[in-house]
Design an enzyme around this catalytic site. Sequence first.
Site, mmCIF file in Angstrom:
data_model
loop_
_atom_site.group_PDB
_atom_site.id
_atom_site.type_symbol
_atom_site.label_atom_id
_atom_site.label_comp_id
_atom_site.label_asym_id
_atom_site.label_seq_id
_atom_site.Cartn_x
_atom_site.Cartn_y
_atom_site.Cartn_z
ATOM 1 N N PRO A 100 0.683 -1.136 0.041
ATOM 2 C CA PRO A 100 0.040 0.030 -0.004
ATOM 3 C C PRO A 100 0.888 1.085 0.018
ATOM 4 O O PRO A 100 1.908 1.287 0.775
ATOM 5 C CB PRO A 100 -0.939 -0.263 1.331
ATOM 6 C CG PRO A 100 -0.745 -1.467 1.925
ATOM 7 C CD PRO A 100 0.571 -2.070 1.282
ATOM 8 N N ASP A 151 15.191 2.787 5.776
ATOM 9 C CA ASP A 151 14.071 2.052 4.903
ATOM 10 C C ASP A 151 14.938 1.485 3.798
ATOM 11 O O ASP A 151 14.694 0.473 3.445
ATOM 12 C CB ASP A 151 13.045 3.122 4.443
ATOM 13 C CG ASP A 151 12.048 3.342 5.449
ATOM 14 O OD1 ASP A 151 12.063 3.185 6.523
ATOM 15 O OD2 ASP A 151 10.941 4.163 4.786
HETATM 16 O O1 PMV Z 1 6.932 6.142 7.004
HETATM 17 P P1 PMV Z 1 8.151 5.236 7.045
HETATM 18 O O2 PMV Z 1 7.761 3.886 7.300
HETATM 19 O O3 PMV Z 1 8.830 5.456 5.862
HETATM 20 O O4 PMV Z 1 9.060 5.359 8.356
HETATM 21 C C1 PMV Z 1 9.741 6.536 8.633
HETATM 22 C C2 PMV Z 1 10.460 6.174 9.826
HETATM 23 C C3 PMV Z 1 10.853 7.876 10.279
HETATM 24 O O5 PMV Z 1 11.833 7.416 11.442
HETATM 25 C C4 PMV Z 1 9.669 8.486 10.770
HETATM 26 C C5 PMV Z 1 11.670 8.618 9.265
HETATM 27 C C6 PMV Z 1 13.105 7.903 9.085
HETATM 28 O O6 PMV Z 1 13.824 8.582 7.968
HETATM 29 O O7 PMV Z 1 13.604 7.111 9.467
#
Ligand code: PMV
Length: 314
Positions: A100, A151
Amino acid sequence: MTASAAGKAILLGEHAVVYGRPAIAVPLSDVRATAEVEPLRRGQGTWIEARDLQQRYQLGQFYDADVARPLQLTVENALGYLQVPETQRDLRLVIHSHIPIASGMGSGTAVAAAIVRALAQYCGQALSAEQVSRLVYQTEIELHGTPSGIDNSVVAYERPIYFVKDVTMLPLKVGAPLHVVVAHTGVASRTRDAVAQVRRCWETDKRAYDLLFDRIGAVVDDAKEAIGAGRLEHLGRLMDLNGQLLSDLGVSSVELERLIGAAHNAGSLGAKLSGGGLGGCMIALVSSEGRAPVAQALRSAGAERIVHTTVRPG
Ligand code: PMV
């Protein structure tokens, strides 16, 4: 030439990881993005077809659509990195994703990693996970400013990781299978908005927010030990605590809390938001028998997409 990449979920430590504290993430290997490259006739240019959105974008053209720029930039950067000459850039990339969008399950990152892998294969080049990770990160910096890098790391390596920005990326020792259920609230949320909101709060009260980040960092380090030792009940309690601290940071939402409450009532070992928050998804740790009842409870509480994964010992 077809390549794919897995989605991901952050188990603990989101947001604080942007400020140098540790975080833990796991791949969601059952939900993937794929990219397929095929040659086009000379002079046709480079086309990207986002099949799920029924859209096609040409490189070098402007489109008034949020998804166009990230796709174009990923392809431009990959073609540049792979040193593909202009004369060999007549090609079509067809993208599919079962992850998603804007959910916290890493859809954009997985699409980018699949594109990079498919283009590398097309050019007959082998890229290491580290190269894929770095290239995707470079593009994310151009698009989003200050991503932590967690990520692209978890997606490129496709294994559970313990991560500290610019310092460490360790494969995680897992002592017992971790069954997790990830559920999407149905509320799209952009990570960069959540990250910007936390930054504004931090700027107004650095002491208080640094303290919250420290507490999250301590929970993550404790969780790393619990995961290694297979102490799942303790890990569940740490996830709850991390969830509370994220709520104190101001990134939870009514929809997230509804799903977290439903998972608790159905017997999850621990549950919290996962990713940027303000919508997006939540993650619950469950026992193997707890998986079905927790998923059912999440569905009844309004979850839009539910993904299971088991992180195996290793
Ligand atoms: O929203 P996501 O799953 O891409 O997670 C981001 C995680 C954060 O710590 C909020 C931002 C980051 O760059 O690590």
